[in-house]
Design a protein around this motif. Structure first.
Motif, PDB file in Angstrom:
ATOM      1  N   ASN A  92      48.284  62.369   1.167  1.00 55.05           N
ATOM      2  CA  ASN A  92      47.026  61.868   0.354  1.00 55.05           C
ATOM      3  C   ASN A  92      47.309  61.462  -0.915  1.00 55.05           C
ATOM      4  O   ASN A  92      46.518  60.716  -1.555  1.00 55.05           O
ATOM      5  N   SER A  96      45.991  58.039  -2.686  1.00 55.02           N
ATOM      6  CA  SER A  96      45.200  57.925  -3.742  1.00 55.02           C
ATOM      7  C   SER A  96      46.003  56.914  -4.870  1.00 55.02           C
ATOM      8  O   SER A  96      45.223  56.044  -5.398  1.00 55.02           O
ATOM      9  N   ARG A 117      44.719  63.927   9.739  1.00 54.18           N
ATOM     10  CA  ARG A 117      44.069  63.830   8.356  1.00 54.18           C
ATOM     11  C   ARG A 117      43.131  64.817   8.020  1.00 54.18           C
ATOM     12  O   ARG A 117      42.264  65.154   9.171  1.00 54.18           O
ATOM     13  N   VAL A 120      39.758  64.452   2.482  1.00 58.60           N
ATOM     14  CA  VAL A 120      40.383  63.711   1.582  1.00 58.60           C
ATOM     15  C   VAL A 120      41.100  62.294   1.808  1.00 58.60           C
ATOM     16  O   VAL A 120      40.865  61.408   1.181  1.00 58.60           O
ATOM     17  N   SER A 121      41.906  62.358   3.126  1.00 58.44           N
ATOM     18  CA  SER A 121      42.427  61.132   3.525  1.00 58.44           C
ATOM     19  C   SER A 121      41.363  60.158   3.848  1.00 58.44           C
ATOM     20  O   SER A 121      41.624  58.898   3.373  1.00 58.44           O
TER      21      SER A 121
END
Length: 733
Positions: A92, A96, A117, A120-121
């Motif tokens: 992640n 990002s 996942r 957030v993913s």
């Protein structure tokens, strides 16, 4: 920096609690990342490595985030070697980071490689696609997202909005509500912004109700967005009510409400808000300073700018430009030079807005050549720079330089033409005003309100009624007939040309009238002999409008009273100036009252008034008194007055000219010659008289003792014939 070194001492001290030590290290690494302290972060990493705990999962993740943030690829690769198995947090972080670097395809590759996942993913990749403008791919992922919570919905809504898809973002918001997902404060900020940009008042009000229902009415960011929404739609009371209800406000809240009063033009209330602000940023200071300058309160602008510097707030280019403009208005050259030196020192001298303001400053202070030096240093000159320098030369009477610059502009804007027109107008070269205006029309450039107002002013000064009527026709063609500035210029032009009926007609049809409009009409009526009507209009203005009488209106009223013999009424208004209207009479008001008293035979009162004046009397005041003495046979006062005029004439030619004219009107030609001889001996000159006549839309100027005219002999011949015919008619009668 002090807190960093204290923390370093803590982690170098003996470890008493491993958990506490780990937490301190993580907090310190986070601080280094947030405050861009990479060197300190690397020092901490080295120490943690020596202690053998740099590979601890939580510490390693923070180190990875720090190095990703600083794009330290070799350090990132080294850390990733410690993760030879899948780690969702690490993946992640990498997704990002790639999203932030706009490597959305790499982020997608990492996403696809993940065996599992979390929210957030999904949210990171959806936001990444939206940031890159790949809306379709983003929404396809959003629909597949198994973690559709408020965070993912908000990311999609705000992402659509940032791509200009306001309607789609609002539709997605409504879909979210139908799915039973309640918005958070970030969602509301995005939705209110969409309503603001689409000017959706009804939907915005509904969102406000939902904000209250869900308990976000105390959230600062939500309230700030609602204030902006209200202001954009002109709902000032709503914005004020939201602001007053806020339990907590930040600098954005205060600045928004300050902007409201600034835009409304209520500088008193704006200043009150400004003074109450617990924290001010450069935007707050700049808003007040620029508005003070725009509204003509230049002294207040400069004082506020001084306070801003004392408070160690660095002004931005907009604020510096406003401060320089205020100095230009006050013609304060030396402080302007100080700011010029400062902007040069900090590298802003090339800023086109600051440069234009500096050029205007030097032009206003009579130093256009210094303005030219600033102009020559600007690398990327825009049309504003060119126009400002043209105005600087024009306003200082250097029309040849202005014309050279004007001819060099590749693409002339309306401002370029207006700079030339205004320059000739200010220097009373009215024939040149018409010349430039005609060239402008031939070039295909459409005149604006400023152009028409300036040309109408030239028509008024030349009493060129036909030209004025032609311009009046153009105002209809261009759709400016209802503009208050054009309307006022037309009222003034017709009045000064003696066509008072058309002046009244234009005035009565004006849908909006300001202080200048009323002044032009009242003054026009008074100067054309409609004194009673002028007074009636003044009384109407007082009863039906909020406009307060100004110096010019009261001067017109005194003039009207003087020329229709209403002495007591004139004195009544004169006495009200300071007590009721709060206006201190100036020399022109006193001259008008002296003239009024002298015309009515109250010569001794007129003399007493001149003697009691708190300011130096004008020469015209003494002339009015002398004229009254002549009419009513007050020889004793006349002698004193003539002696005073002669004393005043020591330094200026105006007094001698006036004295000469008085002697001429009394038939004392020896005294006239004596006065003219005295003027010549003292090196005083009278400006040449000028007359003009308009024939077939062409203006012909005639100056006293000017023998340079091409058709001078023919003109003199016609004058001789007229003189002969006049003598014959006189003898015949």
């Amino acid at each position: 920096m002090g807190s960093i070194y204290k923390s370093l001492l803590i982690i170098k001290s003996p470890i008493k609690s491993f958990i506490g030590f780990t937490e301190s290290s993580i907090s310190l690494l986070k601080h280094c990342t947030n405050h861009r302290l990479i060197t300190q972060g690397q020092v901490i990493h080295t120490h943690l490595y020596k202690l053998g705990i740099s590979s601890h999962r939580h510490i390693a993740v923070k180190l990875l985030i720090m190095y990703l943030d600083f794009k330290k690829s070799s350090e990132v690769d080294q850390l990733l070697k410690d993760y030879n198995t899948f780690d969702m947090i690490v993946h992640n972080c990498l997704i990002s980071a790639n999203v932030n670097w706009a490597n959305v395809d790499e982020a997608r590759k990492l996403f696809d490689e993940m065996p599992q996942r979390n929210e957030v993913s999904w949210t990171a990749l959806i936001s990444g696609y939206l940031k890159c403008g790949r809306v379709d791919e983003s929404m396809e992922l959003f629909r597949r997202n198994p973690f559709q919570n408020v965070i993912s919905w908000t990311a999609a809504i705000s992402g659509l909005l940032s791509n200009g898809m306001r309607l789609e973002s609002l539709e997605l918001f409504l879909e979210m509500l139908r799915d039973g997902v309640w918005p958070n404060n970030v969602t509301f900020v995005s939705v209110v912004r969409a309503c603001t940009e689409m000017e959706e008042l009804a939907l915005g009000v509904s969102v406000v109700s939902l904000v209250v229902k869900l308990g976000f009415e105390e959230d600062v960011s939500v309230c700030n967005s609602l204030i902006t929404f209200s202001l954009r739609l002109g709902e000032m009371d709503m914005a004020s009510a939201i602001f007053k209800r806020m339990g907590k406000r930040d600098v954005i809240s205060w600045t928004a409400i300050l902007d409201m009063y600034v835009e409304m033009g209520d500088l008193r209330e704006a200043r009150k808000v400004f003074d109450e602000m617990p924290e001010r940023n450069e935007v707050s200071w700049s808003a007040m300073i620029s508005r003070y300058t725009q509204k003509g309160y230049s002294k207040d602008a400069i004082e506020l700018f001084r306070q801003m510097i004392e408070n160690r707030i660095n002004p931005n280019s907009s604020c510096l430009s406003s401060a320089i403009n205020a100095l230009a208005n006050l013609k304060l050259l030396q402080p302007g030079k100080t700011i010029h030196a400062h902007v040069t020192k900090i590298g802003l001298a090339n800023d086109v807005f600051i440069s234009s303001s500096l050029i205007d400053l030097y032009g206003s202070c009579g130093s256009p050549n210094d303005g030219r030096l600033v102009f020559d240093t600007v690398q990327n000159k825009n049309v504003v720079c060119w126009n400002t320098l043209i105005s600087a030369y024009s306003s200082n009477g250097q029309h040849e330089e202005a014309k050279k610059l004007f001819d060099q502009i590749a693409v002339k804007s309306i401002g370029s033409w207006n700079s030339m027109v205004t320059g000739y107008l200010e220097n009373e070269q009215y024939d040149k005003v018409f010349e430039v205006f005609n060239d402008m029309l031939l070039s295909g450039q459409t005149p604006d309100i400023s152009t028409l107002s300036s040309v109408l002013c030239a028509c008024a000064n030349l009493t060129s009624l036909q030209k004025g009527k032609d311009i009046h026709g153009k105002t209809f063609k261009l759709g400016f007939q209802h503009n208050v500035f054009v309307g006022t210029s037309l009222v003034d032009m017709y009045a000064k040309s003696g066509d008072i009926e058309n002046s009244k007609r234009v005035f009565n049809k004006m849908t909006e009238k300001n202080e200048v409009s009323w002044t032009a009409m009242i003054q026009g009526l008074a100067e054309n002999g409609y004194a009673e009507e002028s007074l009636e209009l003044f009384q109407q203005m007082e009863k039906t409008t909020c406009i307060k009488p100004n110096e010019l209106i009261l001067l017109a009223i005194l003039f009207a009273c003087s020329h229709c013999g209403l002495v007591d009424k004139g004195l009544h208004y004169f006495n009200l100036m300071e007590t009721v209207y709060k206006i201190k009479p100036n020399e022109r008001h006193y001259t008008c009252v002296v003239d009024m008293l002298s015309r009515s035979g109250r010569v001794r009162e007129a003399e007493d008034l001149i003697k009691s004046m708190p300011c130096e009397p004008e020469v015209n005041a003494w002339a009015a008194l002398l004229s009254g003495c002549k009419t009513y046979g007050e020889d004793e006062i006349a002698e004193r007055t003539a002696a005073t005029i002669q004393e005043l004439a020591e330094q200026k030619s105006g007094g001698y000219v006036l004295l000469s004219n008085v002697y001429a009107s009394a038939g004392k030609w020896r005294e006239v010659l004596k006065t003219r001889k005295l003027m010549k001996e003292r090196g005083l000159k009278k400006s040449g008289g000028c007359s003009w006549i308009e024939v077939r839309n062409e203006l012909h100027l005639f100056y006293a003792q000017d023998a340079s005219g091409n058709e001078l002999n023919e003109i003199c011949g016609v004058l001789e014939q007229l003189k002969y015919h006049m003598l014959v008619l006189y003898e015949h009668n």
